[in-house]
Write a protein that holds these residues in place. Structure first.
Motif, PDB file in Angstrom:
ATOM      1  N   ALA A  77       7.413 161.816  29.677  1.00 30.82           N
ATOM      2  CA  ALA A  77       6.660 160.638  29.241  1.00 30.82           C
ATOM      3  C   ALA A  77       6.418 159.693  30.415  1.00 30.82           C
ATOM      4  O   ALA A  77       7.324 159.418  31.208  1.00 30.82           O
ATOM      5  CB  ALA A  77       7.404 159.928  28.126  1.00 30.82           C
ATOM      6  N   VAL A  78       5.169 159.234  30.543  1.00 25.84           N
ATOM      7  CA  VAL A  78       4.781 158.243  31.547  1.00 25.84           C
ATOM      8  C   VAL A  78       3.982 157.153  30.852  1.00 25.84           C
ATOM      9  O   VAL A  78       3.486 157.327  29.742  1.00 25.84           O
ATOM     10  CB  VAL A  78       3.952 158.854  32.704  1.00 25.84           C
ATOM     11  CG1 VAL A  78       4.758 159.887  33.479  1.00 25.84           C
ATOM     12  CG2 VAL A  78       2.646 159.453  32.200  1.00 25.84           C
ATOM     13  N   GLU A  79       3.843 156.042  31.542  1.00 28.22           N
ATOM     14  CA  GLU A  79       3.093 154.906  31.004  1.00 28.22           C
ATOM     15  C   GLU A  79       1.612 155.264  30.904  1.00 28.22           C
ATOM     16  O   GLU A  79       1.000 155.723  31.865  1.00 28.22           O
ATOM     17  CB  GLU A  79       3.300 153.731  31.952  1.00 28.22           C
ATOM     18  CG  GLU A  79       2.762 152.443  31.454  1.00 28.22           C
ATOM     19  CD  GLU A  79       3.131 151.308  32.397  1.00 28.22           C
ATOM     20  OE1 GLU A  79       3.040 150.169  31.948  1.00 28.22           O
ATOM     21  OE2 GLU A  79       3.507 151.562  33.558  1.00 28.22           O
ATOM     22  N   TYR A 100       4.630 154.951  26.413  1.00 29.09           N
ATOM     23  CA  TYR A 100       5.052 156.063  27.258  1.00 29.09           C
ATOM     24  C   TYR A 100       4.811 157.354  26.481  1.00 29.09           C
ATOM     25  O   TYR A 100       5.389 157.548  25.414  1.00 29.09           O
ATOM     26  CB  TYR A 100       6.530 155.906  27.645  1.00 29.09           C
ATOM     27  CG  TYR A 100       6.715 154.804  28.653  1.00 29.09           C
ATOM     28  CD1 TYR A 100       6.768 155.099  30.014  1.00 29.09           C
ATOM     29  CD2 TYR A 100       6.793 153.479  28.261  1.00 29.09           C
ATOM     30  CE1 TYR A 100       6.915 154.095  30.959  1.00 29.09           C
ATOM     31  CE2 TYR A 100       6.944 152.463  29.194  1.00 29.09           C
ATOM     32  CZ  TYR A 100       7.000 152.779  30.534  1.00 29.09           C
ATOM     33  OH  TYR A 100       7.134 151.785  31.459  1.00 29.09           O
ATOM     34  N   ASN A 124       0.163 156.022  34.473  1.00 28.56           N
ATOM     35  CA  ASN A 124       1.213 155.964  35.495  1.00 28.56           C
ATOM     36  C   ASN A 124       0.722 155.495  36.863  1.00 28.56           C
ATOM     37  O   ASN A 124       0.984 156.132  37.876  1.00 28.56           O
ATOM     38  CB  ASN A 124       1.876 157.340  35.604  1.00 28.56           C
ATOM     39  CG  ASN A 124       3.267 157.274  36.197  1.00 28.56           C
ATOM     40  OD1 ASN A 124       3.963 156.286  36.023  1.00 28.56           O
ATOM     41  ND2 ASN A 124       3.668 158.329  36.890  1.00 28.56           N
TER      42      ASN A 124
END
Length: 136
Positions: A77-79, A100, A124
């Protein structure tokens, strides 16, 4: 950058949120994943750095736009952010999804028949946006 700052940047549409520049789509660009549902067709897209693509779709039968930001390479998970608004509306009226995610952010929906739209994607640290598009 935290999710709140990314979401604020999404509402601003056109204010770069990173020092990086927008770049051409990578060789393994994301493809639209159908997240908006049946009846929605891709009408535009923008690269989100080298990280993915934000897709703008439209449903001719109900006059709604839908936007989704899709990663090129799903994983941890990334922003991520996706946001959409009518060009004439205030930034505070943007519909957005920020958090996320492992694969995509959104979908977000907006009735915009007869209006131009501004839309934004963030993954991200990379962002992409288009303002005043798909009028009519």
């Amino acid at each position: 950058m935290n999710v709140l700052r990314a979401a604020a940047a999404a509402a601003a549409f056109g204010v770069a949120v990173t020092a990086g520049a927008l770049v051409a789509s990578p060789a393994h660009a994301a493809t639209y994943n159908g997240a908006c549902g049946s009846g929605y067709n891709v009408v535009n897209s923008v690269a989100v750095g080298n990280s993915g693509t934000t897709f703008l779709t439209y449903n001719n039968s109900n006059g709604y736009n839908c936007a989704v930001t899709v990663r090129n390479n799903p994983g941890a998970a990334v922003e991520m952010v996706v946001a959409l608004k009518r060009t004439q509306d205030d930034a505070s009226q943007a519909v957005q999804d920020a958090g996320y995610y492992t694969t995509y952010a959104g979908p977000v929906y907006l009735h915009a028949a007869g209006s131009c739209v501004d839309w934004y994607g963030y993954i991200n640290g990379a962002n992409g946006f288009k303002n005043g598009t798909n009028c009519g």
